[in-house]
Design a protein around this motif. Structure first.
Motif: not given
Length: 275
Positions: A79-100
């Protein structure tokens, strides 16, 4: 043509099974499915990652699952990797952050309390009561949401809106529960639904007395809806769960079918520890 399911087909099926509250405990307890979802979080296809996040968020809706999910090898790191990955879309990062945040704040006491309340057996209501203040939930009452064709149109309209994180349908009552960024106005959802020309949405809110109140969106609104260009198409037409939505929504309690499919998914995941 090979009979082996591909990664996207498998993660989409897991996501649809996880949408049913009656399946969530079984998925997390299965020895192959939760580790498989974690692998999907590192998949090179952003569509697979996003679908896997939706499945994980559904599973985290069951409070009794959270401790096991938090302790599963690789879950928090992925989940941290998805949040920090530069190529992850904004909505994907937000969803990963919420789950985390949800898993990070989980406790044994919370799980026990939820177990006593049988929270996993309530009807599917997606992402209600989230701790993430950057997102909010909007409930839509949709006139014309009569069949899977209309549902597919509705999905396409919502997925075009920049700021929509996720959504689920309650076809029996013609409703859609949408998770959106806090800076996105609910009216944008109404405009998107109206653009289908065959459906019309109204917002469902709670009044001061706790009763539901239906609020219509302004007619002929000139609001410009920002298009979502970050995410790939949600699902190819031939793989859309809307064509078989009874597996995830209408047949609450389709546990026998779900458990049978879990073994197929687990077998695929066991043979697919690298992509």
């Amino acid at each position: 043509m090979s009979g082996e399911p591909d990664a996207l087909a498998v993660v989409n099926q897991l996501r649809d099974l996880a949408a049913d509250p009656l399946n969530r405990r079984a998925i997390v307890q299965d020895q192959g499915c939760l580790p498989g979802l974690i692998l999907f979080l590192d998949h090179p296809n952003p569509q697979v990652v996003y679908s896997a996040l939706l499945a994980v968020r559904y599973l985290a809706e069951c409070r009794a699952n959270r401790e096991k999910m938090k302790g599963e090898l690789g879950m928090m790191l992925s989940l941290q990797n998805v949040m920090q990955k530069g190529t992850s879309p904004g909505e994907t990062k937000l969803l990963a952050s919420e789950i985390y945040e949800i898993l990070q704040n989980s406790t044994d006491a919370e799980a026990e309390q939820a177990e006593a309340a049988a929270s996993c057996r309530r009807k599917a209501q997606f992402f209600l009561g989230s701790s993430n203040k950057r997102a909010k939930t909007v409930v839509l009452q949709i006139d014309g949401l009569d069949d899977t064709t209309r549902r597919s149109l509705c999905e396409e309209a919502l997925l075009k809106i920049k700021g929509v994180i996720s959504f689920t349908f309650q076809m029996a009552v013609k409703r859609c529960v949408v998770r959106i960024r806090s800076d996105l106005k609910a009216e944008a959802l109404g405009t998107a639904i109206a653009s289908t020309k065959v459906m019309k949405a109204q917002q469902v809110v709670k009044g001061e007395d706790g009763a539901e109140v239906i609020i219509p969106f302004q007619e002929d609104s000139d609001m410009v809806v920002e298009q979502n260009t970050d995410l790939p198409d949600y699902l190819p037409e031939d793989e859309s769960p809307a064509q078989e939505q009874n597996k995830a929504v209408s047949r609450l309690g389709s546990m026998q079918d779900g458990v049978g499919w879990l073994s197929t998914a687990a077998n695929f995941l066991t043979r697919s520890f690298y992509w």
